[in-house]
Design a protein around this motif. Structure first.
Motif, PDB file in Angstrom:
ATOM      1  N   GLY A  10       0.703  -1.463   0.292  1.00 12.06           N
ATOM      2  CA  GLY A  10       0.290  -0.205   0.116  1.00 12.06           C
ATOM      3  C   GLY A  10       0.988   1.110   0.371  1.00 12.06           C
ATOM      4  N   PRO A  11       0.483   2.413  -0.368  1.00 14.23           N
ATOM      5  CA  PRO A  11       1.085   3.606   0.260  1.00 14.23           C
ATOM      6  C   PRO A  11       1.831   4.151   1.150  1.00 14.23           C
ATOM      7  CG  PRO A  11      -1.200   3.979  -0.328  1.00 14.23           C
ATOM      8  CD  PRO A  11      -1.140   2.444  -0.323  1.00 14.23           C
ATOM      9  N   ALA A  12       2.160   4.881   0.901  1.00  5.83           N
ATOM     10  CA  ALA A  12       2.450   6.061   2.409  1.00  5.83           C
ATOM     11  C   ALA A  12       2.063   6.029   3.332  1.00  5.83           C
ATOM     12  CB  ALA A  12       3.989   6.874   1.629  1.00  5.83           C
ATOM     13  N   GLY A  13       1.825   5.909   4.644  1.00  5.69           N
ATOM     14  CA  GLY A  13       0.901   6.399   5.655  1.00  5.69           C
ATOM     15  C   GLY A  13      -0.647   5.493   5.319  1.00  5.69           C
ATOM     16  N   ALA A  14      -0.857   4.294   4.672  1.00  6.44           N
ATOM     17  CA  ALA A  14      -1.791   3.455   5.012  1.00  6.44           C
ATOM     18  C   ALA A  14      -1.790   2.515   5.730  1.00  6.44           C
ATOM     19  CB  ALA A  14      -1.941   2.644   3.815  1.00  6.44           C
ATOM     20  N   GLY A  15      -0.401   2.338   7.136  1.00  4.28           N
ATOM     21  CA  GLY A  15      -0.816   2.308   8.183  1.00  4.28           C
ATOM     22  C   GLY A  15      -0.468   0.978   8.075  1.00  4.28           C
ATOM     23  N   LYS A  16       0.648   0.155   7.078  1.00  5.04           N
ATOM     24  CA  LYS A  16       1.212  -0.803   6.712  1.00  5.04           C
ATOM     25  C   LYS A  16       1.610  -1.493   8.313  1.00  5.04           C
ATOM     26  CE  LYS A  16       3.365   0.008   3.082  1.00  5.04           C
ATOM     27  NZ  LYS A  16       3.405   1.178   2.922  1.00  5.04           N
ATOM     28  N   SER A  17       2.504  -0.823   9.066  1.00  5.74           N
ATOM     29  CA  SER A  17       3.484  -1.537   9.616  1.00  5.74           C
ATOM     30  C   SER A  17       3.423  -1.882  10.845  1.00  5.74           C
ATOM     31  CB  SER A  17       5.215  -0.221   9.606  1.00  5.74           C
ATOM     32  OG  SER A  17       4.824   0.489   9.985  1.00  5.74           O
ATOM     33  N   THR A  34       9.769  -4.173   4.190  1.00  8.86           N
ATOM     34  CA  THR A  34      11.115  -4.194   3.007  1.00  8.86           C
ATOM     35  C   THR A  34      11.040  -2.710   2.606  1.00  8.86           C
ATOM     36  OG1 THR A  34       8.890  -4.231   0.931  1.00  8.86           O
ATOM     37  CG2 THR A  34       9.736  -6.541   2.469  1.00  8.86           C
ATOM     38  N   GLY A  35       9.941  -1.583   3.083  1.00 10.61           N
ATOM     39  CA  GLY A  35      10.462  -0.158   3.053  1.00 10.61           C
ATOM     40  C   GLY A  35      11.877   0.275   3.879  1.00 10.61           C
ATOM     41  N   ALA A  36      12.771  -0.363   4.900  1.00 13.03           N
ATOM     42  CA  ALA A  36      12.716  -0.001   5.441  1.00 13.03           C
ATOM     43  C   ALA A  36      14.685  -0.427   4.978  1.00 13.03           C
ATOM     44  CB  ALA A  36      13.584  -1.062   7.007  1.00 13.03           C
ATOM     45  N   MET A  37      14.665  -1.277   4.202  1.00 16.64           N
ATOM     46  CA  MET A  37      15.454  -2.662   3.254  1.00 16.64           C
ATOM     47  C   MET A  37      16.079  -1.131   2.035  1.00 16.64           C
ATOM     48  SD  MET A  37      14.736  -5.678   2.601  1.00 16.64           S
ATOM     49  CE  MET A  37      14.847  -6.690   3.640  1.00 16.64           C
ATOM     50  N   GLY A 129       5.507  -3.224   2.165  1.00 13.51           N
ATOM     51  CA  GLY A 129       5.554  -2.736   1.671  1.00 13.51           C
ATOM     52  C   GLY A 129       5.348  -2.553  -0.034  1.00 13.51           C
ATOM     53  N   ARG A 130       5.273  -2.449  -1.145  1.00 18.50           N
ATOM     54  CA  ARG A 130       4.950  -1.412  -2.249  1.00 18.50           C
ATOM     55  C   ARG A 130       4.867  -2.812  -3.298  1.00 18.50           C
ATOM     56  NH1 ARG A 130       5.788   1.860   1.016  1.00 18.50           N
ATOM     57  NH2 ARG A 130       5.614   3.848   1.162  1.00 18.50           N
ATOM     58  N   VAL A 144      -2.536  -8.527   1.122  1.00 14.62           N
ATOM     59  CA  VAL A 144      -3.588  -7.669   1.901  1.00 14.62           C
ATOM     60  C   VAL A 144      -3.344  -5.964   0.823  1.00 14.62           C
ATOM     61  CG1 VAL A 144      -4.519  -6.067   3.471  1.00 14.62           C
ATOM     62  CG2 VAL A 144      -4.477  -8.402   3.722  1.00 14.62           C
ATOM     63  N   TYR A 145      -4.012  -5.566   0.483  1.00 18.34           N
ATOM     64  CA  TYR A 145      -3.882  -3.954  -0.412  1.00 18.34           C
ATOM     65  C   TYR A 145      -3.751  -3.208   0.658  1.00 18.34           C
ATOM     66  CZ  TYR A 145      -2.572  -0.267  -3.311  1.00 18.34           C
ATOM     67  OH  TYR A 145      -1.975   0.868  -4.209  1.00 18.34           O
ATOM     68  N   LEU A 146      -3.177  -2.013   1.552  1.00 18.83           N
ATOM     69  CA  LEU A 146      -4.258  -1.728   2.289  1.00 18.83           C
ATOM     70  C   LEU A 146      -3.938   0.105   2.072  1.00 18.83           C
ATOM     71  CD1 LEU A 146      -5.205  -1.717   5.523  1.00 18.83           C
ATOM     72  CD2 LEU A 146      -2.821  -1.188   6.181  1.00 18.83           C
TER      73      LEU A 146
END
Ligand code: DC
Length: 224
Positions: A10-17, A34-37, A129-130, A144-146
């Motif tokens: 999902g996009p930035a700030g969607a609450g994924k992490s 994966t964004g952290a990588m 991630g994305r 899931v796509y959040l």
């Protein structure tokens, strides 16, 4: 529980992490961010003064100064460089601004995708991630796509930055999230988009626990 892989994109700030961490905790799985990588690559580029426009130099940087990962007490991974944990550095605004620029490069993505696939092979994971459901783990058990509205995502990110003591303008933050969304979804390699078989959840106005429960119910239904 048998070996299981859960992909949350999902996009930035969607609450994924937040959601992914909690799902991982409740199921006793490893949480892989994966964004952290990708942020790790941006941090290395800033740290070593490597141009974000030079794909080859970035690949060499990753080969020469690899990032290391260690499972932490919270069920996630700590990222180390030269035996120093750099987790906190990865959330810096300058790292956030640079990261989507570097994540368009196929060779950089190929290296990180390999690391991510190895984690999913060796552990049951909740990975966010994305492109996890589309590229990294196309055979994930649950996808899931959040999403959430731009306003809500901006508000969440502003609160996150403020809690960490970073001074940010909300208008600037909204612009940078919009720009990042556009870059992430319009790049030719592994763009941000829901996998055909992803379950889409809009988290606007929903408490974290409600989203977590929706995902746990999906896992129960699909993996039972
Ligand atoms: O989830 P995040 O904000 O920490 O991600 C940072 C950036 O990394 C995001 O703008 C795009 C990139 N990214 C990516 O291209 N592919 C992923 N699987 C995860 C993140």
């Amino acid at each position: 529980m048998p070996h299981i892989n859960i992909a949350i994109d999902g996009p930035a700030g969607a609450g994924k992490s937040t959601v992914a961490k909690e799902v991982a905790r409740q199921l006793g799985l490893l949480y892989v961010d994966t964004g952290a990588m990708y942020r790790g690559v941006a941090w290395l580029a800033l740290n070593y003064g490597v141009s974000p426009e030079d794909e080859e130099a970035l690949v060499q940087l990753l080969e020469k100064h690899p990032l290391c990962f260690e499972r932490n007490g919270q069920g996630g991974l700590d990222i180390y460089h030269n035996n120093i944990c750099i987790n906190a550095e990865l959330r810096r605004p300058d790292v956030s601004s640079l990261v989507s620029q570097l994540s368009v490069y196929p060779k950089v993505r190929a290296i990180l995708t390999r690391w991510q696939q190895e984690f999913a092979r060796n552990h049951s994971v909740v990975m966010d991630g994305r492109d996890v459901g589309t590229v990294v783990l196309p055979h994930a058990d649950v996808k899931v796509y959040l999403t959430a509205s731009l306003e809500e995502r901006t508000r969440r990110r502003a609160e996150e930055f403020q809690a960490k003591g970073f001074d940010v303008s909300v208008d600037e933050l909204r612009r940078s999230i919009e720009e990042r969304d556009h870059r992430d979804s319009s790049r030719s390699v592994a763009p941000l988009k829901p996998a055909d078989d992803a379950h889409c959840i809009d988290s606007t106005g929903k408490p974290v626990q409600q989203v977590v429960e929706e995902i746990l119910a999906l896992v129960e239904r699909i993996c039972r």
